[in-house]
Design a protein around this motif. Structure first.
Motif, mmCIF file in Angstrom:
data_model
loop_
_atom_site.group_PDB
_atom_site.id
_atom_site.type_symbol
_atom_site.label_atom_id
_atom_site.label_comp_id
_atom_site.label_asym_id
_atom_site.label_seq_id
_atom_site.Cartn_x
_atom_site.Cartn_y
_atom_site.Cartn_z
ATOM 1 N N GLN A 143 0.841 -1.204 0.000
ATOM 2 C CA GLN A 143 0.000 0.000 0.000
ATOM 3 C C GLN A 143 0.875 1.252 0.000
ATOM 4 N N LYS A 144 1.963 1.200 0.745
ATOM 5 C CA LYS A 144 2.891 2.328 0.777
ATOM 6 C C LYS A 144 3.510 2.544 -0.602
ATOM 7 N N ARG A 145 3.880 1.460 -1.296
ATOM 8 C CA ARG A 145 4.465 1.559 -2.633
ATOM 9 C C ARG A 145 3.445 2.082 -3.650
ATOM 10 N N ILE A 146 2.196 1.637 -3.541
ATOM 11 C CA ILE A 146 1.143 2.124 -4.436
ATOM 12 C C ILE A 146 0.909 3.613 -4.199
ATOM 13 N N ASP A 147 0.828 4.009 -2.936
ATOM 14 C CA ASP A 147 0.654 5.429 -2.610
ATOM 15 C C ASP A 147 1.835 6.254 -3.117
ATOM 16 N N GLU A 148 3.038 5.731 -2.967
ATOM 17 C CA GLU A 148 4.246 6.417 -3.441
ATOM 18 C C GLU A 148 4.150 6.660 -4.950
ATOM 19 N N TYR A 149 3.652 5.680 -5.669
ATOM 20 C CA TYR A 149 3.492 5.835 -7.116
ATOM 21 C C TYR A 149 2.522 6.975 -7.428
ATOM 22 N N PHE A 150 1.329 6.933 -6.828
ATOM 23 C CA PHE A 150 0.295 7.916 -7.160
ATOM 24 C C PHE A 150 0.584 9.306 -6.601
ATOM 25 N N ASN A 151 1.397 9.399 -5.565
ATOM 26 C CA ASN A 151 1.721 10.709 -4.982
ATOM 27 C C ASN A 151 3.006 11.320 -5.519
ATOM 28 N N LYS A 152 3.955 10.484 -5.960
ATOM 29 C CA LYS A 152 5.265 11.008 -6.362
ATOM 30 C C LYS A 152 5.718 10.526 -7.735
ATOM 31 N N ILE A 153 5.773 9.223 -7.930
ATOM 32 C CA ILE A 153 6.383 8.661 -9.138
ATOM 33 C C ILE A 153 5.632 9.088 -10.391
ATOM 34 N N ILE A 154 4.325 9.167 -10.302
ATOM 35 C CA ILE A 154 3.501 9.529 -11.461
ATOM 36 C C ILE A 154 3.851 10.921 -11.989
#
Length: 189
Positions: A143-154
């Motif tokens: 969940q932390k990795r998914i959130d990291e994607y949608f908040n930063k990586i994207i």
């Protein structure tokens, strides 16, 4: 040289689709996640540095990631191209990748983002964790990795969109249908 960035959150199907692309286009797959896991398994100095970061679901610092990626590219001087999976994750990484490839007389042909909603991602990652036992797929970490994607990586996507290299593909559906859509985009380069 055909260099592609396959972009998407954890569980979007990047690994599955990368394998199919490798076979069809005879490309070399470079997954930073796989490289990190190999270094950890082999207990290299790099593996020891990144082990705790990955276990905690954190991103590895840019320079370590870039150095490792460049080393991997240099190991494949006769490659027809590369599929970058899980990289770049930041705009500085994207800029460094462009600079490095330019120094080799090459560039990114295109960036394909697999678009999958959060609910589907959570289901897929939970299933993968059950099947493979990957530590980074445990519920809290994933969940932390998914959130990291949608908040930063994207936030990397506009960098490639400005270069007119970005295409978004629906990542939900049958694996073969998604692959066909990917090939249609790649064949247009």
């Amino acid at each position: 040289m055909l260099n592609l960035v396959l972009f998407g959150p954890p569980g979007a199907g990047k690994g599955t689709q990368s394998e199919k692309l490798i076979n069809k286009y005879q490309l070399v797959h470079i997954s930073t996640g796989d490289l990190f896991r190999a270094h950890i398994k082999n207990q290299t100095a790099l593996g020891q540095k990144v082990s705790q970061l990955i276990a905690d679901g954190e991103l590895v610092p840019d320079q370590i990631t870039i150095d490792m990626l460049e080393e991997e590219i240099d190991k494949n001087p006769n490659a027809k191209g590369f599929v970058f999976d899980g990289f770049p994750r930041t705009i500085p990484q994207a800029i460094e990748l462009d600079k490095f490839l330019a120094s080799k007389g090459s560039s990114i042909a295109g960036v394909i983002a697999l678009d999958v909603d959060k609910d589907e991602l959570v289901k897929r990652v939970a299933l993968r964790q059950k099947e493979t036992g990957r530590l980074d797929d445990q519920a809290e970490k994933s969940q932390k990795r998914i959130d990291e994607y949608f908040n930063k990586i994207i936030l990397v996507l506009p960098y490639y969109d400005e270069q007119q290299k970005l295409t978004k593909i629906n990542g939900i559906g049958e694996i073969e249908e998604i692959f066909t859509n990917l090939c249609t985009v790649i064949d247009s380069y």
